[in-house]
Design an enzyme around this catalytic site. Structure first.
Site, mmCIF file in Angstrom:
data_model
loop_
_atom_site.group_PDB
_atom_site.id
_atom_site.type_symbol
_atom_site.label_atom_id
_atom_site.label_comp_id
_atom_site.label_asym_id
_atom_site.label_seq_id
_atom_site.Cartn_x
_atom_site.Cartn_y
_atom_site.Cartn_z
ATOM 1 N N CYS A 119 -14.039 5.972 -27.594
ATOM 2 C CA CYS A 119 -15.269 6.735 -27.812
ATOM 3 C C CYS A 119 -15.991 6.993 -26.491
ATOM 4 C CB CYS A 119 -16.172 5.964 -28.769
ATOM 5 S SG CYS A 119 -17.633 6.888 -29.201
ATOM 6 N N GLU A 120 -15.336 7.758 -25.626
ATOM 7 C CA GLU A 120 -15.902 8.136 -24.326
ATOM 8 C C GLU A 120 -15.339 9.504 -23.987
ATOM 9 O OE1 GLU A 120 -17.833 6.290 -22.159
ATOM 10 O OE2 GLU A 120 -17.805 4.379 -23.225
ATOM 11 N N GLU A 171 3.667 -6.868 1.436
ATOM 12 C CA GLU A 171 3.182 -7.145 0.071
ATOM 13 C C GLU A 171 3.147 -5.885 -0.793
ATOM 14 O OE1 GLU A 171 -0.196 -10.444 1.364
ATOM 15 O OE2 GLU A 171 -0.765 -8.362 1.092
ATOM 16 N N PRO A 172 4.274 -5.256 -1.055
ATOM 17 C CA PRO A 172 4.235 -4.058 -1.892
ATOM 18 C C PRO A 172 3.942 -4.391 -3.350
ATOM 19 C CG PRO A 172 6.507 -4.630 -1.393
ATOM 20 C CD PRO A 172 5.643 -5.610 -0.637
ATOM 21 N N GLY A 173 3.105 -3.588 -3.973
ATOM 22 C CA GLY A 173 2.843 -3.739 -5.403
ATOM 23 C C GLY A 173 3.301 -2.480 -6.116
ATOM 24 N N TYR A 192 -0.819 -1.183 -12.184
ATOM 25 C CA TYR A 192 -2.225 -1.027 -12.540
ATOM 26 C C TYR A 192 -2.373 -0.287 -13.871
ATOM 27 C CZ TYR A 192 -2.073 -2.249 -7.649
ATOM 28 O OH TYR A 192 -1.765 -2.874 -6.464
ATOM 29 N N GLY A 204 0.754 -1.239 0.000
ATOM 30 C CA GLY A 204 0.000 0.000 0.000
ATOM 31 C C GLY A 204 0.787 1.292 0.000
HETATM 32 C C1 LIG Z 1 -3.387 -4.746 -4.002
HETATM 33 C C2 LIG Z 1 -2.853 -5.457 -2.828
HETATM 34 C C3 LIG Z 1 -1.530 -5.247 -2.424
HETATM 35 C C4 LIG Z 1 -0.609 -4.254 -3.089
HETATM 36 O O1 LIG Z 1 -1.037 -2.936 -2.940
HETATM 37 P P1 LIG Z 1 -0.103 -1.756 -3.478
HETATM 38 O O2 LIG Z 1 -0.852 -0.532 -3.135
HETATM 39 O O3 LIG Z 1 0.042 -1.932 -4.942
HETATM 40 O O4 LIG Z 1 1.199 -1.857 -2.758
HETATM 41 C C5 LIG Z 1 -1.054 -5.996 -1.372
HETATM 42 N N1 LIG Z 1 -1.839 -6.890 -0.726
HETATM 43 C C6 LIG Z 1 -3.136 -7.111 -1.082
HETATM 44 C C7 LIG Z 1 -3.930 -8.105 -0.360
HETATM 45 C C8 LIG Z 1 -3.675 -6.396 -2.140
HETATM 46 O O5 LIG Z 1 -4.945 -6.595 -2.479
#
Ligand SMILES: *Cc1c(COP(=O)(O)O)cnc(C)c1O
Length: 430
Positions: free
Chosen positions: A354-355, A285-287, A383, A243
């Site tokens: 087309c939006e 869990e960084p994304g 994303y 997050g």
């Molecule tokens: C989406 C998600 C993440 C990653 O979130 P980021 O904001 O991209 O770091 C981690 N854990 C879970 C369960 C998620 O759904």
């Protein structure tokens, strides 16, 4: 504009990973996503080092949904990363990337029985989102003659300062089990024959730029951990989710570094585990914060139109980058040729969909733009492609990955046959 270290301007040309974007677009075509693999790996190691310097038992699980390309998963897997997966598809990709089941967590608020069976078959621990799911998992594991390792997804009921569509830990959110109901849920799990509770999990939201919510969530999690230890549960891991945000507005926004994040979160964690006399693994869990700034979306200008606004019509729209339309997200845009020219005009960058809402960026100061120019949309690694669609029957674009100055396709562009190929004529039309 402030650029991260893997981007630059050379002879007026925007570069990524040392390669100029104009040549990349000429060689691979547009629209085009271009990702610097080395940037992602550097950020992964920044997280790993920041955490392990404070607590040795750590796993960094990349949130695969941010960008699920196999090449990215493979790069991270080879550095020792795990993955947080949210579907059977992401689970299969993570395994294909060589990530072992003990480095995976299967998340999701609406898993099917087939999803649960796949996790159990592959020995991947499951983050359970409801008691209904728990009992189904028990049944599925029993049928397969296995024991499912689980964590419950905790909803810590925190009001997180981010866009409401990406806050996931609000009391009203669809995700997880309310924190006060968590001990009861574990008691139910202890009563199941084919379930072994071994961890605890939360994730409070996305694009969070303030560390306070992470500290609070960690406190909630450690209080719950104390309850679970008192119940005799052997906690093998405590997963604090992802997050952390990134500074999409270059120069005016700042985001905490992995080091600053770890300095706030890990002491709360270590104090609690020392007091409890346990040594669970600390998982995160960084994304977005691993992959977002690794990538630019290169898009060609089809036409420029002076109307109510100065519209720059480009070949990528919300079919390829939905974040601005979906979350009102801001992305910096750069003229890839003459990137160092002075801004002279105010432009709104619009896609081919087309939006009316197909706007990538509004009212930006840019140098004079003409048809044929190349625009780079920055920070599109998270994303971006992952949320793309074929709306308006537009084939998705290619993705290129760069490693040490060498570019390679990590996904070819789709063709119209990729769209029509899954279509079938009903018998009364043949
Ligand atoms: C989406 C998600 C993440 C990653 O979130 P980021 O904001 O991209 O770091 C981690 N854990 C879970 C369960 C998620 O759904």
């Amino acid at each position: 504009m402030i650029l991260p270290p893997h981007l630059g301007i050379r002879d007026g040309l925007l570069t990524i990973g040392g390669l100029d974007c104009v040549s990349l677009a000429d060689r691979f075509g547009t629209p085009l996503y271009v990702t610097d693999q080395d940037r992602i790996v550097d950020l992964f190691h920044a997280y790993k080092a920041a955490l392990t310097s404070r607590y040795t038992r750590v796993k960094v699980l990349y949130a695969a949904k941010a960008n699920g390309n196999l090449a990215i998963l493979t790069a991270l897997s080879r550095e020792g990363a795990g993955a947080d997966v949210f579907s059977s598809g992401e689970l299969s990709l993570a395994l294909a990337a060589g990530i072992s089941p003990d480095r995976l967590l299967f998340n999701g608020s609406s898993k099917s029985r087939a999803d649960l069976a796949l996790a159990v078959e592959k020995d991947v621990p499951v983050s359970v989102d409801s008691l209904d799911e728990l009992f189904q998992l028990d049944e599925v594991a029993g049928r397969l003659g296995k024991t499912a390792r689980i964590a419950f997804r905790v909803n810590p009921a925190l009001d997180v300062p981010t866009h409401p569509k990406i806050a996931t830990g609000l009391a009203t959110s669809k995700f997880g089990i309310a924190h006060h109901l968590i001990p009861g849920a574990y008691r139910e799990a202890l009563g199941c024959t084919h379930i072994r509770p071994c961890g605890i999990h939360c994730h409070i939201g996305s694009q969070i730029l303030d560390l306070e919510p992470f500290r609070k969530a960690t406190e909630v999690m450690m209080r719950i951990a104390a309850d679970l230890v008192a119940m005799g549960i052997d906690l093998e891991f405590i997963d604090l989710g992802g997050g952390l945000g990134i500074p999409y507005r270059h120069g005016t926004e700042t985001a905490p570094t992995p080091e600053e994040y770890a300095a706030v979160v890990v002491p709360v964690f270590t104090q609690a585990v020392e007091a409890l006399g346990i040594t669970p693994e600390l998982w995160i869990e960084p994304g977005r914060s691993l992959v977002a700034d690794s990538t630019v979306l290169l898009t060609r200008v089809n036409s420029v139109k002076k109307a109510h606004k100065n519209f720059v019509n480009v070949d990528a729209g919300f079919n390829l980058l939905v974040r601005p339309a979906m979350y009102d997200s801001y992305h910096e845009v750069v003229a890839a040729r003459g990137a160092d020219r002075v801004p002279e005009e105010t432009y709104t960058i619009t896609g081919p969909i087309c939006e009316s809402g197909d706007i990538l960026a509004s009212d930006r100061r840019l140098p004079v733009i003409r048809a044929g120019d190349l625009i780079a949309v920055l920070d599109t690694g998270a994303y971006g492609f992952a949320m793309s669609s074929q709306y308006n029957s537009r084939p998705r674009c290619a993705e290129v990955i760069i490693h040490r100055g060498t570019p390679a396709l990590m996904r070819r562009a789709e063709t119209i046959e990729d769209i029509t190929g899954t279509m079938r004529s009903p018998p009364w039309q043949s």
